[in-house]
Design an enzyme around this catalytic site. Structure first.
Site, PDB file in Angstrom:
ATOM      1  N   THR A 103      54.863  58.469  68.061  1.00  0.00           N
ATOM      2  CA  THR A 103      55.690  57.283  68.286  1.00  0.00           C
ATOM      3  C   THR A 103      56.305  56.754  66.990  1.00  0.00           C
ATOM      4  O   THR A 103      55.883  57.104  65.888  1.00  0.00           O
ATOM      5  CB  THR A 103      54.858  56.150  68.922  1.00  0.00           C
ATOM      6  OG1 THR A 103      53.868  55.714  67.991  1.00  0.00           O
ATOM      7  CG2 THR A 103      54.195  56.598  70.212  1.00  0.00           C
ATOM      8  N   ASP A 104      57.290  55.869  67.170  1.00  0.00           N
ATOM      9  CA  ASP A 104      57.866  55.166  66.018  1.00  0.00           C
ATOM     10  C   ASP A 104      57.108  53.854  65.812  1.00  0.00           C
ATOM     11  O   ASP A 104      56.111  53.586  66.502  1.00  0.00           O
ATOM     12  CB  ASP A 104      59.369  54.955  66.210  1.00  0.00           C
ATOM     13  CG  ASP A 104      59.717  54.092  67.425  1.00  0.00           C
ATOM     14  OD1 ASP A 104      58.839  53.363  67.946  1.00  0.00           O
ATOM     15  OD2 ASP A 104      60.878  54.151  67.855  1.00  0.00           O
ATOM     16  N   GLN A 105      57.581  53.016  64.903  1.00  0.00           N
ATOM     17  CA  GLN A 105      56.885  51.776  64.577  1.00  0.00           C
ATOM     18  C   GLN A 105      56.784  50.821  65.765  1.00  0.00           C
ATOM     19  O   GLN A 105      55.875  50.010  65.834  1.00  0.00           O
ATOM     20  CB  GLN A 105      57.589  51.088  63.405  1.00  0.00           C
ATOM     21  CG  GLN A 105      56.823  49.915  62.839  1.00  0.00           C
ATOM     22  CD  GLN A 105      57.470  49.368  61.586  1.00  0.00           C
ATOM     23  OE1 GLN A 105      58.543  49.781  61.203  1.00  0.00           O
ATOM     24  NE2 GLN A 105      56.801  48.422  60.957  1.00  0.00           N
ATOM     25  N   GLY A 113      56.148  51.815  68.772  1.00  0.00           N
ATOM     26  CA  GLY A 113      55.274  52.408  69.775  1.00  0.00           C
ATOM     27  C   GLY A 113      55.992  53.252  70.801  1.00  0.00           C
ATOM     28  O   GLY A 113      55.401  53.654  71.805  1.00  0.00           O
TER      29      GLY A 113
END
Length: 137
Positions: free
Chosen positions: A13-15, A17
């Site tokens: 995931t990215d920051q 989520g």
């Protein structure tokens, strides 16, 4: 239809989520690999026979994002079987909610990536796969 479960890991995931789009193709592979194992045709056994299945086409339609820590359901089916190719279709769901759907087409090849006619090379394997094929009428 074959069902497999996976949990969205933090590394996927990215920051915020949200799962990166490329992970859907990884999840497709998880579904396909487990499907093949469950019908008693593990990839390792295929490769031991000198039969390989490289991806030649893939597609994914993203509907909603998968989020960190969700448990996803990967529904997999064999949608098309030809002498030299096989097409798997997928749905990725969070519960009953569709997140993505797509397909992957693979070729049957030898170890040098030369296409083979599976019907001629391994008729029994082709018939087994054909038994599981859920092609749309």
């Amino acid at each position: 239809m074959h069902t497999t479960k996976v949990r969205v890991r933090y590394a996927e995931t990215d920051q915020m989520g949200v799962a990166y789009n490329v992970n859907y193709f990884v999840w497709f592979e998880v579904g396909r690999t487990e499907y093949m194992r469950d019908i008693n045709i593990p990839y390792k056994a295929l490769e031991g026979k000198g039969i390989f299945m490289p991806v030649v086409e893939n597609f994914c339609h993203y509907v909603k994002p998968a989020m960190y820590d969700q448990v996803l359901t990967i529904n997999t089916k064999i949608a098309e079987l030809k002498a030299a190719t096989i097409k798997f279709q997928y749905e990725i769901l969070n519960g009953v909610e569709l997140l993505a759907e797509g397909y992957v087409r693979l070729a049957f090849t030898d170890k040098n990536m030369k296409p083979i006619n599976l019907k001629k090379v391994d008729r029994e394997l082709w018939e087994t796969l054909n038994k599981y094929c859920e092609a749309d009428e």
